[in-house]
Design a protein around this motif. Sequence first.
Motif, PDB file in Angstrom:
ATOM      1  N   GLY A 129      10.716   1.496   3.134  1.00  0.00           N
ATOM      2  CA  GLY A 129      10.046   0.767   4.206  1.00  0.00           C
ATOM      3  C   GLY A 129       8.640   1.275   4.459  1.00  0.00           C
ATOM      4  N   MET A 130       8.533   2.543   4.865  1.00  0.00           N
ATOM      5  CA  MET A 130       7.230   3.098   5.261  1.00  0.00           C
ATOM      6  C   MET A 130       6.197   2.999   4.133  1.00  0.00           C
ATOM      7  SD  MET A 130       6.610   3.918   8.291  1.00  0.00           S
ATOM      8  CE  MET A 130       4.872   4.149   8.544  1.00  0.00           C
ATOM      9  N   LEU A 131       6.641   3.169   2.873  1.00  0.00           N
ATOM     10  CA  LEU A 131       5.693   3.083   1.751  1.00  0.00           C
ATOM     11  C   LEU A 131       4.983   1.734   1.749  1.00  0.00           C
ATOM     12  CD1 LEU A 131       4.545   4.318  -0.923  1.00  0.00           C
ATOM     13  CD2 LEU A 131       6.382   3.083  -2.101  1.00  0.00           C
ATOM     14  N   GLY A 132       5.755   0.672   2.037  1.00  0.00           N
ATOM     15  CA  GLY A 132       5.207  -0.677   1.997  1.00  0.00           C
ATOM     16  C   GLY A 132       4.354  -1.027   3.207  1.00  0.00           C
ATOM     17  N   VAL A 133       4.332  -0.134   4.202  1.00  0.00           N
ATOM     18  CA  VAL A 133       3.427  -0.288   5.347  1.00  0.00           C
ATOM     19  C   VAL A 133       2.148   0.507   5.089  1.00  0.00           C
ATOM     20  CG1 VAL A 133       3.129   0.218   7.815  1.00  0.00           C
ATOM     21  CG2 VAL A 133       5.312  -0.700   6.979  1.00  0.00           C
ATOM     22  N   ASP A 174       2.851   8.175  -8.663  1.00  0.00           N
ATOM     23  CA  ASP A 174       3.388   6.815  -8.609  1.00  0.00           C
ATOM     24  C   ASP A 174       2.883   6.072  -7.375  1.00  0.00           C
ATOM     25  OD1 ASP A 174       4.644   7.482 -10.914  1.00  0.00           O
ATOM     26  OD2 ASP A 174       6.677   7.490 -10.101  1.00  0.00           O
ATOM     27  N   ALA A 175       2.714   6.807  -6.268  1.00  0.00           N
ATOM     28  CA  ALA A 175       2.117   6.198  -5.075  1.00  0.00           C
ATOM     29  C   ALA A 175       0.695   5.755  -5.412  1.00  0.00           C
ATOM     30  CB  ALA A 175       2.111   7.186  -3.914  1.00  0.00           C
ATOM     31  N   ASP A 176       0.007   6.584  -6.186  1.00  0.00           N
ATOM     32  CA  ASP A 176      -1.362   6.255  -6.584  1.00  0.00           C
ATOM     33  C   ASP A 176      -1.382   5.034  -7.504  1.00  0.00           C
ATOM     34  OD1 ASP A 176      -4.112   7.336  -6.227  1.00  0.00           O
ATOM     35  OD2 ASP A 176      -4.061   7.239  -8.426  1.00  0.00           O
ATOM     36  N   ALA A 177      -0.476   5.029  -8.486  1.00  0.00           N
ATOM     37  CA  ALA A 177      -0.407   3.890  -9.413  1.00  0.00           C
ATOM     38  C   ALA A 177      -0.085   2.611  -8.649  1.00  0.00           C
ATOM     39  CB  ALA A 177       0.652   4.153 -10.483  1.00  0.00           C
ATOM     40  N   GLY A 178       0.876   2.700  -7.727  1.00  0.00           N
ATOM     41  CA  GLY A 178       1.261   1.531  -6.935  1.00  0.00           C
ATOM     42  C   GLY A 178       0.082   1.004  -6.128  1.00  0.00           C
ATOM     43  N   ASP A 218     -10.448 -20.688   9.255  1.00  0.00           N
ATOM     44  CA  ASP A 218      -9.272 -21.441   8.816  1.00  0.00           C
ATOM     45  C   ASP A 218      -8.757 -20.960   7.452  1.00  0.00           C
ATOM     46  OD1 ASP A 218     -11.440 -22.259   7.398  1.00  0.00           O
ATOM     47  OD2 ASP A 218     -10.932 -24.405   7.425  1.00  0.00           O
ATOM     48  N   ALA A 219      -9.240 -19.812   6.995  1.00  0.00           N
ATOM     49  CA  ALA A 219      -8.770 -19.290   5.704  1.00  0.00           C
ATOM     50  C   ALA A 219      -7.271 -19.002   5.787  1.00  0.00           C
ATOM     51  CB  ALA A 219      -9.528 -18.017   5.346  1.00  0.00           C
ATOM     52  N   PRO A 220      -6.519 -19.308   4.724  1.00  0.00           N
ATOM     53  CA  PRO A 220      -5.080 -19.027   4.754  1.00  0.00           C
ATOM     54  C   PRO A 220      -4.816 -17.521   4.780  1.00  0.00           C
ATOM     55  CG  PRO A 220      -5.747 -19.688   2.558  1.00  0.00           C
ATOM     56  CD  PRO A 220      -6.953 -19.854   3.430  1.00  0.00           C
ATOM     57  N   THR A 221      -3.602 -17.168   5.217  1.00  0.00           N
ATOM     58  CA  THR A 221      -3.271 -15.757   5.422  1.00  0.00           C
ATOM     59  C   THR A 221      -2.273 -15.271   4.378  1.00  0.00           C
ATOM     60  OG1 THR A 221      -3.582 -16.047   7.797  1.00  0.00           O
ATOM     61  CG2 THR A 221      -2.327 -14.116   7.101  1.00  0.00           C
ATOM     62  N   LEU A 222      -2.592 -14.148   3.768  1.00  0.00           N
ATOM     63  CA  LEU A 222      -1.616 -13.451   2.928  1.00  0.00           C
ATOM     64  C   LEU A 222      -1.014 -12.331   3.774  1.00  0.00           C
ATOM     65  CD1 LEU A 222      -0.321 -13.025   0.080  1.00  0.00           C
ATOM     66  CD2 LEU A 222      -2.116 -11.322  -0.320  1.00  0.00           C
ATOM     67  N   ILE A 223       0.314 -12.321   3.881  1.00  0.00           N
ATOM     68  CA  ILE A 223       0.998 -11.302   4.678  1.00  0.00           C
ATOM     69  C   ILE A 223       1.553 -10.239   3.730  1.00  0.00           C
ATOM     70  CG2 ILE A 223       2.829 -10.872   6.377  1.00  0.00           C
ATOM     71  CD1 ILE A 223       2.678 -13.873   7.105  1.00  0.00           C
ATOM     72  N   VAL A 224       1.243  -8.988   4.015  1.00  0.00           N
ATOM     73  CA  VAL A 224       1.713  -7.880   3.182  1.00  0.00           C
ATOM     74  C   VAL A 224       2.318  -6.840   4.111  1.00  0.00           C
ATOM     75  CG1 VAL A 224       1.070  -6.134   1.470  1.00  0.00           C
ATOM     76  CG2 VAL A 224      -0.182  -8.289   1.568  1.00  0.00           C
ATOM     77  N   GLY A 225       3.482  -6.305   3.768  1.00  0.00           N
ATOM     78  CA  GLY A 225       4.039  -5.279   4.647  1.00  0.00           C
ATOM     79  C   GLY A 225       5.446  -4.899   4.283  1.00  0.00           C
ATOM     80  N   SER A 226       6.092  -4.212   5.233  1.00  0.00           N
ATOM     81  CA  SER A 226       7.471  -3.767   5.053  1.00  0.00           C
ATOM     82  C   SER A 226       7.974  -3.315   6.424  1.00  0.00           C
ATOM     83  CB  SER A 226       7.544  -2.646   4.013  1.00  0.00           C
ATOM     84  OG  SER A 226       8.882  -2.370   3.647  1.00  0.00           O
ATOM     85  N   HIS A 227       8.972  -2.446   6.452  1.00  0.00           N
ATOM     86  CA  HIS A 227       9.603  -2.088   7.721  1.00  0.00           C
ATOM     87  C   HIS A 227       9.430  -0.601   8.036  1.00  0.00           C
ATOM     88  CE1 HIS A 227      13.166  -0.208   5.688  1.00  0.00           C
ATOM     89  NE2 HIS A 227      12.830  -1.054   4.732  1.00  0.00           N
ATOM     90  N   MET A 230       0.708   9.830   0.506  1.00  0.00           N
ATOM     91  CA  MET A 230       1.761  10.834   0.695  1.00  0.00           C
ATOM     92  C   MET A 230       1.568  11.595   2.007  1.00  0.00           C
ATOM     93  SD  MET A 230       3.705  10.298  -1.883  1.00  0.00           S
ATOM     94  CE  MET A 230       4.781  11.619  -2.407  1.00  0.00           C
ATOM     95  N   ALA A 231       0.302  11.900   2.353  1.00  0.00           N
ATOM     96  CA  ALA A 231       0.037  12.619   3.602  1.00  0.00           C
ATOM     97  C   ALA A 231       0.464  11.770   4.801  1.00  0.00           C
ATOM     98  CB  ALA A 231      -1.446  12.970   3.695  1.00  0.00           C
ATOM     99  N   ARG A 232       0.173  10.478   4.726  1.00  0.00           N
ATOM    100  CA  ARG A 232       0.542   9.599   5.845  1.00  0.00           C
ATOM    101  C   ARG A 232       2.062   9.453   5.948  1.00  0.00           C
ATOM    102  NH1 ARG A 232      -4.110   5.473   7.127  1.00  0.00           N
ATOM    103  NH2 ARG A 232      -5.775   6.251   5.790  1.00  0.00           N
ATOM    104  N   LEU A 233       2.736   9.386   4.793  1.00  0.00           N
ATOM    105  CA  LEU A 233       4.199   9.261   4.827  1.00  0.00           C
ATOM    106  C   LEU A 233       4.831  10.503   5.452  1.00  0.00           C
ATOM    107  CD1 LEU A 233       4.699   7.554   1.356  1.00  0.00           C
ATOM    108  CD2 LEU A 233       5.261   6.555   3.578  1.00  0.00           C
ATOM    109  N   ASP A 234       4.261  11.676   5.150  1.00  0.00           N
ATOM    110  CA  ASP A 234       4.754  12.910   5.777  1.00  0.00           C
ATOM    111  C   ASP A 234       4.542  12.860   7.290  1.00  0.00           C
ATOM    112  OD1 ASP A 234       5.604  13.977   3.415  1.00  0.00           O
ATOM    113  OD2 ASP A 234       3.815  15.202   3.078  1.00  0.00           O
TER     114      ASP A 234
END
Length: 415
Positions: free
Chosen positions: A96-100, A395-399, A75-84, A14-18
Motif C-alpha cells: 500500500g504505502m509504496l504505491g502512495v 527496486d524502489a528506484d527502478a519502479g 478541463d484536462a482529464p485526470t489520471l489517478i495514481v495511488g494506493s492505500h 525508502m526513507a519515506r517508507l521508514d
Amino acid sequence: MGDIALTTLGQDIMARLDEAARFSEPGPGVTRFFLTPEHRQVADLVRRWMEEAGLAVHMDAAGTVVGRLEGPAPDAPTLIVGSHVDTVREGGKYDGMLGVVMPIVCAQEIRRSGTALPYALEIVAFGDEEGARFPTTLIGSRALSGLFDPATLDLADRAGVTLGQAFADFGLDPAGIPALKRDPEKTLGYVEVHIEQGPVLEAEDLPVGVVTAITGIERHTVAFTGKASHAGTTPMETRRDALAGAAQAIAAVERIARETDDLVGTVGSILMEPNVINVIPARCELGVELRSPERGIRETARRTVLESCEEIARARGLGFEHTLGYEEDGAACSPRIVAALKEAVEADGYRPRELFSGAGHDGLAMSALTDIGMLFVRCRDGLSHHPDEHIAEEDADAGARVLLSFLTRFGTPRP
Ligand SMILES: [Zn+2]
C-alpha cells in the motif's frame, strides 16, 4: 528529503517508507487501521509530502488524501495514481504505502524538471483497502467509482464502533461520500504501484512487472455427511467416513488447480464432527477458494471441483452439500495502460514481464469507473502481510523510474 542530485529516487522512497512505518499500533510490523489515530498521523504525513511536491491537497469525505497537480487546462482529464495507507494487523511497511510514496516522489521530480503533463495528475492515498477494521473494504475507491454502499455505515468493528460513528469521530461526514463519484468522461485512468506479494519477479530476476488482470475470487463451503460409529468395531467396508471423503476432495482441489493455467485453488478451512479419536467422522465441512483473473476459468474449475466432490460422495455413500458463500469478479487491466507501462519498462531497460494479481486491490473498485493498470515491484521471498515484508532500494528506484517514464509519456500523442 535532500537534494535529488545527492539521493536517488529509491533512497528517497525508502526513507519515506521508514518514516510512515512509525505510525503504527504497538507490536511487530505495522498495524494501521482505517479512521484511527495512526491513520490520522500517516494522512498528515502524506499531506505534507504532497504539499512539498507542489500538489493541492485535501482529505475527501471517505478519508482519502487527494493531491492534485493541475493539467494544462482546467478541463484536462485526470489520471489517478495511488494506493492505500492501511495495513493488516502486523503487516509490512510496503504493502500500500509504496504505491502512495512512489507517485509523490515522481510528482516532485516532474515539478523539479519542469515537465508539463498533458493531463491533471491526482495522487490518492486510500484509507481502507485491507478491510482489517470493518467487515467491508475498498471504501475510498468505491467512493470514487460510485459503488459506496451507505448500508455499510452500520457495520461495526470488533469494539462495536460502527463505520458511521468512526467517520464522525474522525471528523468526516459520510453524507458527502456519494458526491465523490468521479465523471468517467473526465477520468483518464487509475494506475497503482504495489509490491508483488508473490514470488514471480524474484524468480525471474526482474525488479518490476506489468499486471494484466486482478484476480476474481469465489469461496465455497462443501460438506460431506457420513455416519458416526465405533472406530474399533465398524468394519472398513461398511464405514461412511466423512473425513476420508473430504481428504480426497482436498486432493482433488489441489490437482485441478495444478492442472489449470491461471487458476489457484485452496482448501483453507476444515470443520469436523464429532472430532473424537475413536469415532468415525460423521460430518466434514471444507472452505474451498478458487481464484482466477478469468471468470470462465473459475467457472470451469468450479464445475470440475463440484463434480469430483459429488463423485467422491457417491462412491463412499456420503451426503454432499455445497454453498457458494462469496464471489467477486476480477478486473482486467486496460490494454492501453498495460501497453504504456510495458513501454516504460522497456524504455528503462527491463524485460516487460506480464503477470496477474492473485490478491485484490483498489483497482477492482476503480475498474467500474475507468481504465485501470498496475505496476508490481519485486518483494523479498514473495512475502507480504508480514513484518518481514521487504523490497530492495534498487527496486524502489527502478519502479520509480518506470513510473516516471510512464507518467511523462502517457496521454501524449505519439510522434
Ligand atoms: Zn495492498
